[in-house]
Scaffold this motif. Structure first.
Motif, PDB file in Angstrom:
ATOM      1  N   LEU A 112       0.809  -1.214   0.000  1.00  0.00           N
ATOM      2  CA  LEU A 112       0.000   0.000   0.000  1.00  0.00           C
ATOM      3  C   LEU A 112       0.846   1.269   0.000  1.00  0.00           C
ATOM      4  CD1 LEU A 112      -2.848  -0.968   2.512  1.00  0.00           C
ATOM      5  CD2 LEU A 112      -3.046  -0.694   0.034  1.00  0.00           C
ATOM      6  N   THR A 113       2.103   1.170   0.399  1.00  0.00           N
ATOM      7  CA  THR A 113       2.974   2.344   0.394  1.00  0.00           C
ATOM      8  C   THR A 113       3.551   2.640  -0.979  1.00  0.00           C
ATOM      9  OG1 THR A 113       4.941   1.031   0.954  1.00  0.00           O
ATOM     10  CG2 THR A 113       3.596   1.849   2.792  1.00  0.00           C
ATOM     11  N   ILE A 114       3.417   1.729  -1.918  1.00  0.00           N
ATOM     12  CA  ILE A 114       3.927   1.937  -3.276  1.00  0.00           C
ATOM     13  C   ILE A 114       2.975   2.860  -4.021  1.00  0.00           C
ATOM     14  CG2 ILE A 114       4.544   0.808  -5.443  1.00  0.00           C
ATOM     15  CD1 ILE A 114       5.181  -1.696  -3.849  1.00  0.00           C
ATOM     16  N   PRO A 115       3.468   3.935  -4.645  1.00  0.00           N
ATOM     17  CA  PRO A 115       2.578   4.880  -5.354  1.00  0.00           C
ATOM     18  C   PRO A 115       1.740   4.192  -6.415  1.00  0.00           C
ATOM     19  CG  PRO A 115       4.789   5.791  -5.118  1.00  0.00           C
ATOM     20  CD  PRO A 115       4.875   4.367  -4.672  1.00  0.00           C
ATOM     21  N   ALA A 116       0.449   4.495  -6.406  1.00  0.00           N
ATOM     22  CA  ALA A 116      -0.463   3.894  -7.382  1.00  0.00           C
ATOM     23  C   ALA A 116      -0.198   4.389  -8.792  1.00  0.00           C
ATOM     24  CB  ALA A 116      -1.912   4.184  -6.987  1.00  0.00           C
ATOM     25  N   GLU A 117       0.455   5.559  -8.929  1.00  0.00           N
ATOM     26  CA  GLU A 117       0.724   6.114 -10.259  1.00  0.00           C
ATOM     27  C   GLU A 117       1.632   5.201 -11.079  1.00  0.00           C
ATOM     28  OE1 GLU A 117       0.994   7.684  -7.448  1.00  0.00           O
ATOM     29  OE2 GLU A 117      -0.605   9.201  -7.545  1.00  0.00           O
ATOM     30  N   LEU A 118       2.527   4.479 -10.419  1.00  0.00           N
ATOM     31  CA  LEU A 118       3.412   3.567 -11.139  1.00  0.00           C
ATOM     32  C   LEU A 118       2.614   2.450 -11.810  1.00  0.00           C
ATOM     33  CD1 LEU A 118       6.306   3.246  -8.513  1.00  0.00           C
ATOM     34  CD2 LEU A 118       6.231   4.692 -10.554  1.00  0.00           C
ATOM     35  N   ALA A 119       1.651   1.896 -11.078  1.00  0.00           N
ATOM     36  CA  ALA A 119       0.824   0.843 -11.665  1.00  0.00           C
ATOM     37  C   ALA A 119      -0.069   1.390 -12.768  1.00  0.00           C
ATOM     38  CB  ALA A 119      -0.025   0.194 -10.567  1.00  0.00           C
ATOM     39  N   GLU A 120      -0.590   2.593 -12.594  1.00  0.00           N
ATOM     40  CA  GLU A 120      -1.441   3.190 -13.616  1.00  0.00           C
ATOM     41  C   GLU A 120      -0.670   3.423 -14.907  1.00  0.00           C
ATOM     42  OE1 GLU A 120      -4.609   3.576 -13.595  1.00  0.00           O
ATOM     43  OE2 GLU A 120      -4.859   2.902 -11.511  1.00  0.00           O
ATOM     44  N   ALA A 121       0.594   3.802 -14.785  1.00  0.00           N
ATOM     45  CA  ALA A 121       1.402   4.012 -15.983  1.00  0.00           C
ATOM     46  C   ALA A 121       1.595   2.715 -16.752  1.00  0.00           C
ATOM     47  CB  ALA A 121       2.758   4.603 -15.587  1.00  0.00           C
ATOM     48  N   VAL A 122       1.767   1.616 -16.044  1.00  0.00           N
ATOM     49  CA  VAL A 122       1.920   0.325 -16.716  1.00  0.00           C
ATOM     50  C   VAL A 122       0.614  -0.085 -17.370  1.00  0.00           C
ATOM     51  CG1 VAL A 122       2.470  -2.109 -16.368  1.00  0.00           C
ATOM     52  CG2 VAL A 122       3.740  -0.366 -15.122  1.00  0.00           C
ATOM     53  N   ARG A 123      -0.508   0.181 -16.716  1.00  0.00           N
ATOM     54  CA  ARG A 123      -1.806  -0.154 -17.304  1.00  0.00           C
ATOM     55  C   ARG A 123      -2.058   0.654 -18.567  1.00  0.00           C
ATOM     56  NH1 ARG A 123      -3.437   0.051 -11.675  1.00  0.00           N
ATOM     57  NH2 ARG A 123      -3.803  -2.066 -10.874  1.00  0.00           N
ATOM     58  N   VAL A 124      -1.669   1.915 -18.565  1.00  0.00           N
ATOM     59  CA  VAL A 124      -1.841   2.749 -19.758  1.00  0.00           C
ATOM     60  C   VAL A 124      -1.037   2.198 -20.930  1.00  0.00           C
ATOM     61  CG1 VAL A 124      -1.370   5.035 -20.718  1.00  0.00           C
ATOM     62  CG2 VAL A 124      -2.405   4.832 -18.466  1.00  0.00           C
ATOM     63  N   ASP A 125       0.129   1.641 -20.629  1.00  0.00           N
ATOM     64  CA  ASP A 125       0.965   1.059 -21.684  1.00  0.00           C
ATOM     65  C   ASP A 125       0.511  -0.333 -22.085  1.00  0.00           C
ATOM     66  OD1 ASP A 125       2.489   3.316 -21.699  1.00  0.00           O
ATOM     67  OD2 ASP A 125       3.995   2.528 -20.309  1.00  0.00           O
ATOM     68  N   ILE A 150       2.592  -5.738 -13.645  1.00  0.00           N
ATOM     69  CA  ILE A 150       2.763  -4.764 -12.557  1.00  0.00           C
ATOM     70  C   ILE A 150       3.358  -5.451 -11.333  1.00  0.00           C
ATOM     71  CG2 ILE A 150       1.528  -3.202 -11.011  1.00  0.00           C
ATOM     72  CD1 ILE A 150      -0.544  -2.834 -13.226  1.00  0.00           C
ATOM     73  N   PHE A 151       2.854  -6.620 -11.042  1.00  0.00           N
ATOM     74  CA  PHE A 151       3.331  -7.362  -9.871  1.00  0.00           C
ATOM     75  C   PHE A 151       4.808  -7.724 -10.004  1.00  0.00           C
ATOM     76  CE2 PHE A 151       4.122 -11.599  -8.018  1.00  0.00           C
ATOM     77  CZ  PHE A 151       3.918 -11.311  -6.675  1.00  0.00           C
ATOM     78  N   ALA A 152       5.206  -8.210 -11.180  1.00  0.00           N
ATOM     79  CA  ALA A 152       6.563  -8.713 -11.365  1.00  0.00           C
ATOM     80  C   ALA A 152       7.583  -7.602 -11.589  1.00  0.00           C
ATOM     81  CB  ALA A 152       6.603  -9.690 -12.543  1.00  0.00           C
ATOM     82  N   ARG A 153       7.188  -6.526 -12.258  1.00  0.00           N
ATOM     83  CA  ARG A 153       8.169  -5.510 -12.651  1.00  0.00           C
ATOM     84  C   ARG A 153       8.122  -4.246 -11.792  1.00  0.00           C
ATOM     85  NH1 ARG A 153       8.226  -5.561 -19.320  1.00  0.00           N
ATOM     86  NH2 ARG A 153       8.701  -7.796 -19.544  1.00  0.00           N
ATOM     87  N   ILE A 154       7.039  -4.035 -11.067  1.00  0.00           N
ATOM     88  CA  ILE A 154       6.921  -2.823 -10.254  1.00  0.00           C
ATOM     89  C   ILE A 154       6.898  -3.160  -8.763  1.00  0.00           C
ATOM     90  CG2 ILE A 154       5.540  -0.791  -9.742  1.00  0.00           C
ATOM     91  CD1 ILE A 154       6.812  -0.715 -12.487  1.00  0.00           C
ATOM     92  N   VAL A 155       5.946  -3.998  -8.356  1.00  0.00           N
ATOM     93  CA  VAL A 155       5.728  -4.239  -6.936  1.00  0.00           C
ATOM     94  C   VAL A 155       6.871  -5.045  -6.317  1.00  0.00           C
ATOM     95  CG1 VAL A 155       4.173  -5.299  -5.252  1.00  0.00           C
ATOM     96  CG2 VAL A 155       3.235  -4.040  -7.201  1.00  0.00           C
ATOM     97  N   ILE A 156       7.234  -6.147  -6.928  1.00  0.00           N
ATOM     98  CA  ILE A 156       8.266  -7.020  -6.348  1.00  0.00           C
ATOM     99  C   ILE A 156       9.616  -6.313  -6.227  1.00  0.00           C
ATOM    100  CG2 ILE A 156       9.602  -9.120  -6.701  1.00  0.00           C
ATOM    101  CD1 ILE A 156       6.821  -9.572  -5.579  1.00  0.00           C
ATOM    102  N   PRO A 157      10.123  -5.635  -7.270  1.00  0.00           N
ATOM    103  CA  PRO A 157      11.418  -4.953  -7.099  1.00  0.00           C
ATOM    104  C   PRO A 157      11.407  -3.876  -6.018  1.00  0.00           C
ATOM    105  CG  PRO A 157      10.897  -5.178  -9.425  1.00  0.00           C
ATOM    106  CD  PRO A 157       9.666  -5.573  -8.677  1.00  0.00           C
ATOM    107  N   LEU A 158      10.269  -3.208  -5.813  1.00  0.00           N
ATOM    108  CA  LEU A 158      10.191  -2.155  -4.802  1.00  0.00           C
ATOM    109  C   LEU A 158       9.918  -2.703  -3.401  1.00  0.00           C
ATOM    110  CD1 LEU A 158       8.134   0.564  -6.746  1.00  0.00           C
ATOM    111  CD2 LEU A 158      10.606   0.504  -6.326  1.00  0.00           C
ATOM    112  N   SER A 159       9.633  -3.982  -3.299  1.00  0.00           N
ATOM    113  CA  SER A 159       9.256  -4.576  -2.006  1.00  0.00           C
ATOM    114  C   SER A 159      10.336  -5.481  -1.444  1.00  0.00           C
ATOM    115  CB  SER A 159       7.949  -5.378  -2.167  1.00  0.00           C
ATOM    116  OG  SER A 159       6.921  -4.571  -2.680  1.00  0.00           O
TER     117      SER A 159
END
Length: 295
Positions: A181-194, A201-210
């Protein structure tokens, strides 16, 4: 008159500053003293374990107790290792720990992602129910699980000790969810737009930041599995499949116990955990600090 008031006011300010400085020094000294007492209190059992591990037999049961051995009996360690198949039990323990860590990280991270980053009906209710399972003692689940695994012919294998970790743990779900929940939602939204999927999102954004939170979960899982005694004792039958925790119990006999050898073996089992925490303490503290900063 004004000339007399000015020095008095300056003296009061100086006195107040000295009072503040001495108050802070006293508070800091008291804080350090409390930390020192707590450190000694927690370190004393470990020192007693290590000192007993190198004591001779005649120094074990004397009054008053001997805190510093007169002679270091290093042969206790070799005798302890040769008393039971230490290397075999160590290998078994590492196999179980590795499987448990992989299963815990894989299952809990996926579940925590679904509970934190994906909106779906009943999500919060299910999360509350999962937290409610923390109130259920493991001993209550032990008999039904044993019956289930016995019917599946998993008794006397490592499967009952590894497979359940692939179905999640409520505490680790909570820990990872709060961190996600501390990870900015904007990062996931950018991936969804692309055009990226939730798995992307889980593999390339959330896991590396966690990484800090995942390291905490892995460390907790490894320590709990390394120290586990009840579960291996219940499910394992063949002696060659025993873990180190069960192996330590072999030093306690019905007609006598090898206490110095037991302490030496316990030290060998305990030291890897200390080394592991020493090298991962920064990541561990970072994961604990960041977790729960957003609800």
């Amino acid at each position: 008159m004004a000339v007399e008031v000015q020095p008095q006011r300056g003296a009061r300010v100086a006195t107040r500053r000295q009072y503040i400085v001495w108050s802070r020094l006293l508070a800091r000294a008291l804080f350090v003293a409390v930390l020192l007492v707590l450190t000694i209190t927690f370190a004393l059992p470990f020192y007693w374990l290590l000192s007993t591990a190198v004591k001779t037999t005649t120094e074990l049961f004397v009054a008053p107790p001997i805190w510093i051995p007169s002679h270091l009996e290093w042969s206790n360690f070799s005798n302890a290792v040769n008393f039971f198949p230490f290397v075999q039990y160590l290998t078994n323990t590492l196999i179980i720990c590795a499987g448990a860590v992989v299963g815990t990280l894989l299952s809990n991270s996926l579940i925590a992602y679904g509970l934190s980053r994906i909106q779906w009906p009943g999500r919060n209710l299910l999360f509350i129910l999962l937290l409610g399972t923390l109130l259920l003692p493991y001993q209550v689940q032990l008999i039904p699980l044993f019956i289930l695994f016995a019917q599946m012919h998993w008794v006397d294998t490592y499967l009952p000790l590894i497979v359940p970790t692939f179905f999640g743990n409520a505490f680790f779900m909570f820990l990872l969810r709060q961190f996600f929940l501390t990870i900015p939602a904007e990062l996931a939204e950018a991936v969804r737009v692309d055009g990226g999927s939730e798995l992307t999102i889980f593999a390339r954004i959330v896991i590396p930041l966690s990484t800090p939170a995942l390291a905490v979960v892995a460390l907790f899982t490894f320590i709990n599995t390394w120290n586990a005694f009840l579960e291996p004792l219940v499910y394992l039958r063949t002696q060659s499949k025993y873990t180190l925790s069960i192996g330590l119990s072999t030093f306690l006999g019905q007609y006598g116990s090898q206490w110095s050898w037991l302490m030496a073996a316990s030290a060998l089992v305990f030291i890897p955990i200390v080394i592991l925490f020493f090298f991962t303490q920064r990541t561990f503290i970072q994961g604990i600090t960041f977790t729960g900063s957003k609800g």
